[in-house]
Design an enzyme around this catalytic site. Sequence first.
Site, PDB file in Angstrom:
ATOM      1  N   LYS A  16      46.313 -33.564  -1.773  1.00  0.00           N
ATOM      2  CA  LYS A  16      47.584 -33.496  -1.789  1.00  0.00           C
ATOM      3  C   LYS A  16      48.182 -33.780  -3.125  1.00  0.00           C
ATOM      4  O   LYS A  16      47.805 -34.930  -3.556  1.00  0.00           O
ATOM      5  CB  LYS A  16      48.353 -34.483  -0.518  1.00  0.00           C
ATOM      6  CG  LYS A  16      49.805 -34.231  -0.460  1.00  0.00           C
ATOM      7  CD  LYS A  16      50.289 -35.418   0.760  1.00  0.00           C
ATOM      8  CE  LYS A  16      51.838 -35.206   1.055  1.00  0.00           C
ATOM      9  NZ  LYS A  16      52.265 -36.260   2.280  1.00  0.00           N
ATOM     10  N   HIS A  41      51.615 -34.369  -3.921  1.00  0.00           N
ATOM     11  CA  HIS A  41      52.873 -35.345  -3.806  1.00  0.00           C
ATOM     12  C   HIS A  41      52.458 -36.530  -2.917  1.00  0.00           C
ATOM     13  O   HIS A  41      51.787 -36.564  -2.261  1.00  0.00           O
ATOM     14  CB  HIS A  41      53.848 -34.482  -3.613  1.00  0.00           C
ATOM     15  CG  HIS A  41      53.703 -33.587  -2.091  1.00  0.00           C
ATOM     16  ND1 HIS A  41      52.849 -32.663  -1.989  1.00  0.00           N
ATOM     17  CD2 HIS A  41      54.336 -33.864  -0.788  1.00  0.00           C
ATOM     18  CE1 HIS A  41      52.971 -32.480  -0.503  1.00  0.00           C
ATOM     19  NE2 HIS A  41      53.734 -33.134  -0.171  1.00  0.00           N
TER      20      HIS A  41
END
Length: 235
Positions: free
Chosen positions: A112, A114
């Site tokens: 991921k 963010h």
Amino acid sequence: MTATPTSNPERDALAQRFVQFALEAGVLRFGEFKTKAGRLSPYFFNAGLFDDGAKLGRLAECYAEAILGSGLAFDMVFGPAYKGIPLAAAVAVELARRGHNKPFAYNRKEAKDHGEGGTLVGAPLRGRVLIIDDVMSAGTAARESIALIRGAGATPHAMAIALDRQEMATEVAPDGTVRDVPYSAVQYVQRELGLAVCAIAKLADLLQYLEQHDDPAMRTHRERVQAYRARYGVG
């Protein structure tokens, strides 16, 4: 190194209940199925068909009973993506219900970019980690989980699986051909990777179930499974 000795009556009783449950749920089926190794197996186990809350809850009970009965010591639970995630989450809930509340984590296959970022989700990986998965065919998921856990500074300690197929693993030869090896994926994880392995049931337990239910259909299934085990079985 094994956490589930076959001489344990409580383990044997659990294994028989689990085989019955898997058959009733349609998770364990008989027929002709091609495995990842290219073999034609007379049975197929698809843990993805534990597909509602009642089945998943009962499955978690079986895992928890096997894990606690094995005497394994561990500090947290880890679920490898993807099938291991709901399995480990359900097992963590069931262990807590039985008075053994443990931290729980899992990984993403894609990092991921963010928020918190990274591939790991849940509690920080610490101490002795118990990996939860359904079956092992080549030990690939185990190796990937071990690398993640060690990379986070924790210790990959043991694995809990639903079914030990007790059959030869395969490896790719230098010329690219796939060949059988004289050990199972479970034995590889135990001997080469150094993890204890706790299985709810083994192929030997399935054969015992078929021997105890001796109608014509079960007799046919037993003969085919016995022939498959004679050709590919180990452990």
